[in-house]
Design a protein around this motif. Structure first.
Motif, PDB file in Angstrom:
ATOM      1  N   ALA A   1     -39.242 -22.353  41.443  1.00 40.27           N
ATOM      2  CA  ALA A   1     -40.559 -21.857  41.044  1.00 40.27           C
ATOM      3  C   ALA A   1     -40.446 -20.768  39.980  1.00 40.27           C
ATOM      4  O   ALA A   1     -41.307 -20.659  39.093  1.00 40.27           O
ATOM      5  N   LEU A   2     -39.390 -19.950  40.032  1.00 41.20           N
ATOM      6  CA  LEU A   2     -39.249 -18.828  39.106  1.00 41.20           C
ATOM      7  C   LEU A   2     -38.242 -19.103  37.993  1.00 41.20           C
ATOM      8  O   LEU A   2     -37.959 -18.229  37.178  1.00 41.20           O
ATOM      9  N   ASP A   3     -37.662 -20.307  38.007  1.00 44.77           N
ATOM     10  CA  ASP A   3     -36.700 -20.732  36.986  1.00 44.77           C
ATOM     11  C   ASP A   3     -35.478 -19.803  36.966  1.00 44.77           C
ATOM     12  O   ASP A   3     -35.057 -19.316  35.910  1.00 44.77           O
ATOM     13  N   LEU A   4     -34.941 -19.563  38.166  1.00 45.56           N
ATOM     14  CA  LEU A   4     -33.743 -18.749  38.327  1.00 45.56           C
ATOM     15  C   LEU A   4     -32.764 -19.512  39.208  1.00 45.56           C
ATOM     16  O   LEU A   4     -33.132 -20.493  39.863  1.00 45.56           O
ATOM     17  N   SER A   5     -31.521 -19.040  39.297  1.00 47.46           N
ATOM     18  CA  SER A   5     -30.546 -19.707  40.151  1.00 47.46           C
ATOM     19  C   SER A   5     -30.726 -19.236  41.601  1.00 47.46           C
ATOM     20  O   SER A   5     -31.290 -18.168  41.857  1.00 47.46           O
ATOM     21  N   VAL A   6     -30.244 -20.029  42.539  1.00 46.65           N
ATOM     22  CA  VAL A   6     -30.328 -19.699  43.958  1.00 46.65           C
ATOM     23  C   VAL A   6     -29.543 -18.413  44.232  1.00 46.65           C
ATOM     24  O   VAL A   6     -29.996 -17.536  44.983  1.00 46.65           O
ATOM     25  N   VAL A   7     -28.388 -18.265  43.610  1.00 45.44           N
ATOM     26  CA  VAL A   7     -27.561 -17.074  43.785  1.00 45.44           C
ATOM     27  C   VAL A   7     -28.327 -15.841  43.302  1.00 45.44           C
ATOM     28  O   VAL A   7     -28.320 -14.785  43.963  1.00 45.44           O
ATOM     29  N   ALA A   8     -29.001 -15.952  42.173  1.00 44.10           N
ATOM     30  CA  ALA A   8     -29.770 -14.824  41.629  1.00 44.10           C
ATOM     31  C   ALA A   8     -30.902 -14.431  42.585  1.00 44.10           C
ATOM     32  O   ALA A   8     -31.156 -13.236  42.801  1.00 44.10           O
ATOM     33  N   ILE A   9     -31.574 -15.411  43.161  1.00 43.58           N
ATOM     34  CA  ILE A   9     -32.674 -15.143  44.118  1.00 43.58           C
ATOM     35  C   ILE A   9     -32.133 -14.411  45.343  1.00 43.58           C
ATOM     36  O   ILE A   9     -32.708 -13.417  45.799  1.00 43.58           O
ATOM     37  N   LYS A  10     -31.008 -14.904  45.905  1.00 42.87           N
ATOM     38  CA  LYS A  10     -30.420 -14.265  47.085  1.00 42.87           C
ATOM     39  C   LYS A  10     -30.016 -12.818  46.798  1.00 42.87           C
ATOM     40  O   LYS A  10     -30.289 -11.916  47.599  1.00 42.87           O
ATOM     41  N   LYS A  11     -29.366 -12.599  45.648  1.00 41.01           N
ATOM     42  CA  LYS A  11     -28.917 -11.254  45.300  1.00 41.01           C
ATOM     43  C   LYS A  11     -30.103 -10.316  45.071  1.00 41.01           C
ATOM     44  O   LYS A  11     -30.106  -9.182  45.536  1.00 41.01           O
ATOM     45  N   ARG A  12     -31.121 -10.804  44.356  1.00 38.30           N
ATOM     46  CA  ARG A  12     -32.306  -9.960  44.092  1.00 38.30           C
ATOM     47  C   ARG A  12     -33.024  -9.588  45.389  1.00 38.30           C
ATOM     48  O   ARG A  12     -33.409  -8.448  45.576  1.00 38.30           O
ATOM     49  N   ARG A  13     -33.207 -10.595  46.256  1.00 40.88           N
ATOM     50  CA  ARG A  13     -33.892 -10.329  47.511  1.00 40.88           C
ATOM     51  C   ARG A  13     -33.107  -9.321  48.348  1.00 40.88           C
ATOM     52  O   ARG A  13     -33.683  -8.371  48.912  1.00 40.88           O
ATOM     53  N   ALA A  14     -31.805  -9.447  48.408  1.00 39.66           N
ATOM     54  CA  ALA A  14     -30.966  -8.517  49.175  1.00 39.66           C
ATOM     55  C   ALA A  14     -31.085  -7.102  48.588  1.00 39.66           C
ATOM     56  O   ALA A  14     -31.210  -6.122  49.337  1.00 39.66           O
ATOM     57  N   ARG A  15     -31.054  -6.966  47.248  1.00 37.19           N
ATOM     58  CA  ARG A  15     -31.179  -5.642  46.620  1.00 37.19           C
ATOM     59  C   ARG A  15     -32.564  -5.045  46.852  1.00 37.19           C
ATOM     60  O   ARG A  15     -32.698  -3.848  47.102  1.00 37.19           O
ATOM     61  N   ILE A  16     -33.611  -5.868  46.769  1.00 35.45           N
ATOM     62  CA  ILE A  16     -34.986  -5.392  46.996  1.00 35.45           C
ATOM     63  C   ILE A  16     -35.120  -4.858  48.425  1.00 35.45           C
ATOM     64  O   ILE A  16     -35.642  -3.762  48.645  1.00 35.45           O
ATOM     65  N   ILE A  17     -34.646  -5.633  49.402  1.00 34.28           N
ATOM     66  CA  ILE A  17     -34.737  -5.232  50.812  1.00 34.28           C
ATOM     67  C   ILE A  17     -33.939  -3.949  51.034  1.00 34.28           C
ATOM     68  O   ILE A  17     -34.406  -3.026  51.708  1.00 34.28           O
ATOM     69  N   GLN A  18     -32.749  -3.880  50.433  1.00 32.34           N
ATOM     70  CA  GLN A  18     -31.921  -2.672  50.584  1.00 32.34           C
ATOM     71  C   GLN A  18     -32.643  -1.455  50.007  1.00 32.34           C
ATOM     72  O   GLN A  18     -32.667  -0.391  50.622  1.00 32.34           O
ATOM     73  N   ARG A  19     -33.240  -1.600  48.847  1.00 31.64           N
ATOM     74  CA  ARG A  19     -33.967  -0.496  48.213  1.00 31.64           C
ATOM     75  C   ARG A  19     -35.172  -0.074  49.058  1.00 31.64           C
ATOM     76  O   ARG A  19     -35.434   1.109  49.251  1.00 31.64           O
ATOM     77  N   LEU A  20     -35.923  -1.058  49.579  1.00 30.62           N
ATOM     78  CA  LEU A  20     -37.080  -0.738  50.426  1.00 30.62           C
ATOM     79  C   LEU A  20     -36.651  -0.015  51.704  1.00 30.62           C
ATOM     80  O   LEU A  20     -37.293   0.950  52.121  1.00 30.62           O
ATOM     81  N   LYS A  21     -35.570  -0.472  52.342  1.00 27.44           N
ATOM     82  CA  LYS A  21     -35.066   0.198  53.535  1.00 27.44           C
ATOM     83  C   LYS A  21     -34.684   1.637  53.225  1.00 27.44           C
ATOM     84  O   LYS A  21     -35.018   2.558  53.973  1.00 27.44           O
ATOM     85  N   HIS A  22     -33.996   1.822  52.118  1.00 29.81           N
ATOM     86  CA  HIS A  22     -33.568   3.151  51.737  1.00 29.81           C
ATOM     87  C   HIS A  22     -34.778   4.065  51.491  1.00 29.81           C
ATOM     88  O   HIS A  22     -34.818   5.197  51.980  1.00 29.81           O
ATOM     89  N   GLN A  23     -35.779   3.565  50.793  1.00 28.33           N
ATOM     90  CA  GLN A  23     -36.976   4.362  50.525  1.00 28.33           C
ATOM     91  C   GLN A  23     -37.769   4.636  51.805  1.00 28.33           C
ATOM     92  O   GLN A  23     -38.253   5.747  52.015  1.00 28.33           O
ATOM     93  N   LEU A  24     -37.878   3.645  52.662  1.00 21.83           N
ATOM     94  CA  LEU A  24     -38.644   3.791  53.889  1.00 21.83           C
ATOM     95  C   LEU A  24     -38.009   4.830  54.805  1.00 21.83           C
ATOM     96  O   LEU A  24     -38.702   5.699  55.350  1.00 21.83           O
ATOM     97  N   PHE A  25     -36.705   4.792  54.971  1.00 21.10           N
ATOM     98  CA  PHE A  25     -36.043   5.743  55.860  1.00 21.10           C
ATOM     99  C   PHE A  25     -35.887   7.118  55.222  1.00 21.10           C
ATOM    100  O   PHE A  25     -35.761   8.109  55.896  1.00 21.10           O
ATOM    101  N   ARG A  26     -35.910   7.186  53.915  1.00 19.65           N
ATOM    102  CA  ARG A  26     -35.878   8.469  53.226  1.00 19.65           C
ATOM    103  C   ARG A  26     -37.214   9.170  53.377  1.00 19.65           C
ATOM    104  O   ARG A  26     -37.291  10.375  53.549  1.00 19.65           O
ATOM    105  N   VAL A  27     -38.317   8.406  53.375  1.00 14.71           N
ATOM    106  CA  VAL A  27     -39.662   8.966  53.503  1.00 14.71           C
ATOM    107  C   VAL A  27     -39.846   9.582  54.888  1.00 14.71           C
ATOM    108  O   VAL A  27     -40.393  10.650  55.052  1.00 14.71           O
ATOM    109  N   GLU A  28     -39.379   8.908  55.953  1.00 19.84           N
ATOM    110  CA  GLU A  28     -39.565   9.387  57.331  1.00 19.84           C
ATOM    111  C   GLU A  28     -38.597  10.447  57.606  1.00 19.84           C
ATOM    112  O   GLU A  28     -38.357  11.429  57.710  1.00 19.84           O
TER     113      GLU A  28
END
Length: 175
Positions: free
Chosen positions: A148-175
């Motif tokens: 759907a986004l015209d990217l590779s499967v590996v790129a999608i997996k890596k991006r999603r993992a980095r996004i989740i990691q960044r959100l976790k870091h921001q969420l736990f830093r806020v609390e």
């Protein structure tokens, strides 16, 4: 304060004899201090005071009965003071009120977390939000998102993992 049957108290008597002899004195002190509830508890406090006075008694320092009287009354007054301070600092809350307070606190915490998460998601790039939306909300597989986004499967997996990691870091830093 008179002792039962005009008994004289002496330093040589056993603790049990002295405790027995001062029972009328203890009752008189409790009455004088207007203690009408928790009577047994305060009688116990008085017995402890008699024990301490008996251990510390010194014939050179004066009359034993006067020392006993001041020790008993002093201990009871100290306990009354502790209870008063405790009642002033403590608030009794019924179960219904406590449940309401806890649910309100939980709702505020959930709202805070929800607002924090919304702010963090708003800071993501559009493609990052799209990846999360397709994967977690729409249920797309990594291959479907890649197509759907015209990217590779590996790129999608890596991006999603980095996004989740960044959100976790921001969420736990806020609390």
């Amino acid at each position: 304060m008179s002792i039962q049957n005009n008994q004289k108290l002496s330093f040589t008597q056993s603790f049990e004899e002295i405790l027995e002899a001062v029972q009328p004195m203890i009752t008189a002190i409790l009455t004088q201090l207007h203690i009408y509830k928790d009577f047994d508890y305060f009688r116990h406090i008085a017995s402890i005071a008699v024990w301490r006075a008996w251990l510390k008694a010194d014939s050179a320092k004066g009359q034993f009965s006067a020392y006993l009287y001041s020790s008993i009354k002093g201990e009871i007054l100290n306990e009354l003071s502790k209870e008063k301070n405790y009642r002033e600092r403590m608030t009794v809350v019924d179960d219904e009120t406590m449940n309401y307070i806890l649910s309100e606190q939980e709702e505020r915490d959930n709202q805070k977390n929800s607002n924090s998460l919304e702010m963090m998601l708003a800071e993501l790039k559009q493609i990052e939000r799209k990846i999360l939306l397709l994967y977690y909300v729409e249920g797309y597989s990594d291959l479907e998102i890649a197509n759907a986004l015209d990217l590779s499967v590996v790129a999608i997996k890596k991006r999603r993992a980095r996004i989740i990691q960044r959100l976790k870091h921001q969420l736990f830093r806020v609390e």
